[in-house]
Design a protein around this motif. Structure first.
Motif, PDB file in Angstrom:
ATOM      1  N   ILE A 395      77.556  22.998 -82.463  1.00 14.05           N
ATOM      2  CA  ILE A 395      76.351  23.278 -82.934  1.00 14.05           C
ATOM      3  C   ILE A 395      75.229  23.054 -82.436  1.00 14.05           C
ATOM      4  O   ILE A 395      74.848  21.845 -82.109  1.00 14.05           O
ATOM      5  CB  ILE A 395      76.761  22.371 -84.407  1.00 14.05           C
ATOM      6  N   VAL A 396      74.256  23.880 -82.175  1.00 15.27           N
ATOM      7  CA  VAL A 396      73.215  23.501 -81.113  1.00 15.27           C
ATOM      8  C   VAL A 396      71.850  23.845 -82.071  1.00 15.27           C
ATOM      9  O   VAL A 396      71.610  24.782 -82.598  1.00 15.27           O
ATOM     10  CB  VAL A 396      73.300  24.882 -80.150  1.00 15.27           C
ATOM     11  N   LEU A 541      52.671  22.393 -75.481  1.00 12.28           N
ATOM     12  CA  LEU A 541      54.048  22.359 -75.429  1.00 12.28           C
ATOM     13  C   LEU A 541      54.666  22.956 -74.065  1.00 12.28           C
ATOM     14  O   LEU A 541      54.394  23.839 -73.410  1.00 12.28           O
ATOM     15  CB  LEU A 541      54.603  23.225 -76.742  1.00 12.28           C
ATOM     16  N   ALA A 542      55.780  22.247 -73.838  1.00  9.24           N
ATOM     17  CA  ALA A 542      56.630  22.389 -72.636  1.00  9.24           C
ATOM     18  C   ALA A 542      58.106  22.162 -72.963  1.00  9.24           C
ATOM     19  O   ALA A 542      58.408  21.406 -73.841  1.00  9.24           O
ATOM     20  CB  ALA A 542      56.223  21.587 -71.489  1.00  9.24           C
ATOM     21  N   PHE A 543      58.785  22.843 -72.296  1.00  9.58           N
ATOM     22  CA  PHE A 543      60.411  22.802 -72.530  1.00  9.58           C
ATOM     23  C   PHE A 543      60.809  22.596 -71.167  1.00  9.58           C
ATOM     24  O   PHE A 543      60.453  23.289 -70.273  1.00  9.58           O
ATOM     25  CB  PHE A 543      60.934  24.199 -72.954  1.00  9.58           C
ATOM     26  N   ASP A 544      62.164  21.917 -71.104  1.00 16.00           N
ATOM     27  CA  ASP A 544      62.976  21.716 -69.815  1.00 16.00           C
ATOM     28  C   ASP A 544      64.208  22.641 -69.970  1.00 16.00           C
ATOM     29  O   ASP A 544      64.950  22.698 -69.078  1.00 16.00           O
ATOM     30  CB  ASP A 544      63.068  20.270 -69.738  1.00 16.00           C
ATOM     31  N   TYR A 545      64.820  22.999 -71.206  1.00 15.41           N
ATOM     32  CA  TYR A 545      65.744  23.980 -71.325  1.00 15.41           C
ATOM     33  C   TYR A 545      66.990  23.224 -71.242  1.00 15.41           C
ATOM     34  O   TYR A 545      67.941  23.850 -70.630  1.00 15.41           O
ATOM     35  CB  TYR A 545      65.739  25.331 -70.659  1.00 15.41           C
ATOM     36  N   THR A 546      67.031  21.958 -71.019  1.00 11.92           N
ATOM     37  CA  THR A 546      68.204  21.108 -70.841  1.00 11.92           C
ATOM     38  C   THR A 546      69.015  20.872 -72.136  1.00 11.92           C
ATOM     39  O   THR A 546      68.207  20.133 -73.066  1.00 11.92           O
ATOM     40  CB  THR A 546      67.884  19.845 -69.864  1.00 11.92           C
ATOM     41  N   MET A 547      70.314  21.018 -72.160  1.00 13.19           N
ATOM     42  CA  MET A 547      70.992  20.636 -73.328  1.00 13.19           C
ATOM     43  C   MET A 547      71.227  19.171 -73.405  1.00 13.19           C
ATOM     44  O   MET A 547      71.560  18.659 -72.273  1.00 13.19           O
ATOM     45  CB  MET A 547      72.224  21.367 -73.286  1.00 13.19           C
ATOM     46  N   ARG A 548      71.112  18.628 -74.466  1.00 11.68           N
ATOM     47  CA  ARG A 548      71.195  17.299 -74.569  1.00 11.68           C
ATOM     48  C   ARG A 548      72.407  17.058 -75.764  1.00 11.68           C
ATOM     49  O   ARG A 548      72.446  17.576 -76.724  1.00 11.68           O
ATOM     50  CB  ARG A 548      69.980  16.560 -74.975  1.00 11.68           C
ATOM     51  N   PRO A 549      72.993  15.735 -75.808  1.00  9.13           N
ATOM     52  CA  PRO A 549      73.944  15.416 -76.836  1.00  9.13           C
ATOM     53  C   PRO A 549      73.170  15.116 -78.269  1.00  9.13           C
ATOM     54  O   PRO A 549      72.139  14.719 -78.164  1.00  9.13           O
ATOM     55  CB  PRO A 549      74.895  14.252 -76.432  1.00  9.13           C
ATOM     56  N   GLY A 550      73.857  15.393 -79.346  1.00  9.64           N
ATOM     57  CA  GLY A 550      73.407  14.879 -80.538  1.00  9.64           C
ATOM     58  C   GLY A 550      72.257  16.145 -81.309  1.00  9.64           C
ATOM     59  O   GLY A 550      72.234  17.130 -80.878  1.00  9.64           O
ATOM     60  N   VAL A 551      71.684  15.714 -82.409  1.00  8.47           N
ATOM     61  CA  VAL A 551      71.011  16.531 -83.028  1.00  8.47           C
ATOM     62  C   VAL A 551      69.546  16.369 -82.786  1.00  8.47           C
ATOM     63  O   VAL A 551      68.858  15.438 -82.473  1.00  8.47           O
ATOM     64  CB  VAL A 551      70.999  16.328 -84.774  1.00  8.47           C
ATOM     65  N   VAL A 552      68.815  17.432 -82.817  1.00 14.96           N
ATOM     66  CA  VAL A 552      67.108  17.501 -82.465  1.00 14.96           C
ATOM     67  C   VAL A 552      66.389  16.631 -83.551  1.00 14.96           C
ATOM     68  O   VAL A 552      66.779  16.580 -84.563  1.00 14.96           O
ATOM     69  CB  VAL A 552      66.497  18.758 -82.365  1.00 14.96           C
TER      70      VAL A 552
END
Length: 568
Positions: A395-396, A541-552
């Motif tokens: 679940i992303v 605003l900047a994004f690194d597009y890296t997936m991380r564990p847990g909920v935002v």
């Protein structure tokens, strides 16, 4: 240069002819010298034009190759929009066809048969044995630069090429003539018309006999078997387009010598039983070219006199009777060989992209550092995704524009490549045979009166049917049920996901609704939460597009609204 020389020699020839015949300064046969030189220059000029055309095609071919290597290919290739199946469970969602699509990146086919086979491979997963056979074939074809260059230089664009289904239907249709009686009559009438034409000036017999012969030819063609003749000559029109290109492609493939078993089998299909496909298709092309000479106004009367349509109708039927049963096999073989050449070019141009390992013992998608092949290399951020019997659902969550949908597309398009037999954009990938389904780009429709929500639940119903089939489903659900209220959304989403998991599926679901991230507890221990996030960098605003564990833990929606000028 040569054209200027031709003009000069032509003018010299005129001058020599004038000096010889009008002024009688020297013998008339001196005119032969400039005539012979002009003819030689015409041949040389024609050869130079062909060489120039071939050089331009070669430049265009390698420009396209370099563009693909340098990620500048989008918009320059075949989009394949006409090959996209209706109501397909992932073709639109994963950019399989269209501008900047996977098909445009991969396709180098010269024939419609090659395009259709490649499109079929990208829209349906192959069996394990087939995938492995294609991988072996690509390994052999990978360094076949000469073969791919030769195919690229064969001339006409594929847009105008022969439609395989049309050609097969024409070739295998029932015969139109039950006897050769009409052809015998056509030979006799044609011979009599020729004699009448000769008798007119030689023996002084008036034109009446000749005109009578023409009338007889017209009446016989129209009424004595005329319906069958008309069916034959009209039926050849559409399947006859660009047979010359098909014959050239076949001839070049016939010259190649293959080692891999599947490639040898395909080569045998176009050369077996002493009937080389290129020669047979070439004969049909020559027949059609000769038949179409009747459209020349200067030849039309002679064609009528000889009952041209009748003779060629029988010739076309004879070709179908002799070779018609082989046409489908030939087109299937050339289509598969061209599709393999397309994937081999992709394999050659991306040497760091490995072949996936195809796993039969479990349902799995285990991609290490997978990236999206349609995103330029300098912008492509890779993530690792492992879905298997222990973790079957991601679940992303994440802020807007942070990479959630791109992750789903990355997983989906690499699964498509893997199950088509192609290399994948990853460090490694272990994948089992999977059916793929997505809801990344479902849309409302004014024509059908469907809302976006209704279109989505129809797609989910389609995926639920696929999930009940023998092949496990890889589902990619983007912002699931976001067209309804939060309460109904949570209940509905959990029910849909539960039904998919109950059928043995694996997949990813994205959401902005943090309430849905709590569904992990309902699907424990098979589900995990992962997220993408943003940060402020130099006030932006900047994004690194890296997936991380847990909920935002934060959202950027209000900040994005303020930055484009909305007063919130």
């Amino acid at each position: 240069m040569i054209s200027n020389l031709r003009l000069l020699v032509f003018l010299i020839g005129i001058a020599v002819a004038w000096a010889s015949w009008w002024m009688q300064w020297f013998a008339w046969y001196w005119v032969a010298a400039p005539v012979l030189v002009f003819a030689a220059l015409a041949v040389a000029h024609d050869a130079a034009i062909r060489s120039l055309k071939r050089a331009r095609l070669a430049i265009a071919h390698y420009d396209r190759c370099i563009a693909r290597v340098n990620d500048r290919w989008a918009g320059a290739g075949r989009r394949g929009d006409d090959l996209q199946p209706a109501n397909h469970p992932y073709a639109v969602d994963l950019d399989i066809f269209g501008a900047g699509s996977l098909f445009e990146l991969l396709c180098t086919a010269r024939t419609r048969a090659g395009e259709q086979v490649l499109a079929a491979w990208l829209t349906a997963p192959a069996a394990v044995e087939t995938v492995r056979a294609r991988q072996d074939a690509l390994a052999e074809l990978r360094d076949g630069l000469d073969l791919r260059e030769d195919l690229a230089l064969l001339g006409a664009d594929v847009d105008s090429g022969v439609l395989p289904d049309v050609l097969v239907k024409w070739a295998t249709a029932p015969q139109n003539f039950s006897s050769s009686g009409l052809r015998v009559i056509a030979v006799v009438v044609g011979a009599l018309n020729v004699l009448a034409l000769i008798a007119w000036p030689v023996f002084g017999i008036g034109p009446g006999l000749f005109m009578l012969g023409l009338i007889a030819a017209v009446l016989l063609t129209r009424f004595a078997g005329g319906a069958a003749v008309k069916r034959v000559v009209e039926a050849i029109d559409e399947p006859g387009r660009e047979l010359a290109l098909l014959a050239k492609v076949l001839a070049r493939l016939e010259q190649e010598r293959f080692e891999h078993g599947r490639l040898r089998d395909l080569h045998a299909d176009i050369t077996a039983n002493g009937a080389r496909a290129s020669v047979c298709i070439g004969r049909l092309h020559k027949l059609l070219s000769a038949f179409e000479s009747r459209n020349n106004q200067l030849f039309a009367v002679i064609a009528l006199m000889l009952m041209w349509d009748v003779h060629f109708a029988y010739a076309f039927e004879a070709w179908r009777r002799r070779y018609g049963a082989n046409v489908k096999k030939w087109l299937d073989a050339v289509g598969e060989l061209e599709a393999l050449c397309s994937l081999a070019a992709y394999h050659y141009e991306r040497p760091n992209d490995p072949f996936p390992e195809i796993v039969e013992s479990e349902t799995v998608f285990d991609g290490a550092e997978i990236g999206h092949p349609l995103i330029t290399s300098n912008k492509c951020v890779r993530n690792t995704v492992r879905l298997d019997k222990t973790t079957r659902l991601f679940i992303v969550s994440g802020s807007n524009m942070s990479g959630k949908s791109t992750l789903l597309r990355t997983v989906g398009i690499n699964a498509v490549l893997a199950l088509a037999g192609a290399p994948v954009r990853a460090t490694s990938l272990r994948v089992s045979p999977l059916a793929i389904g997505a809801t990344l780009r479902v849309q409302d429709s004014i024509q059908s009166g469907d809302s976006r929500f209704y279109a989505e639940i129809r797609r989910l119903h389609q995926l639920s049917r696929i999930a009940r089939e023998p092949l496990p489903l890889l589902f990619l659900l983007d912002e699931i049920l976001h067209g309804t209220n939060s309460h109904d959304r949570k209940i509905g989403a959990e029910a849909v996901i539960r039904s998919f998991l109950g059928a043995g599926a694996i997949g990813l679901v994205t959401t902005h609704d943090l309430a849905l991230t709590q569904a992990v507890d309902a699907f424990a221990p098979y589900a995990i939460n992962v997220h993408f996030e943003d940060h402020i960098e130099d006030g932006k605003l900047a994004f690194d597009y890296t997936m991380r564990p847990g909920v935002v833990q934060k959202s950027n929606a209000l900040e994005l609204m303020r930055r484009i000028g909305l007063d919130v």
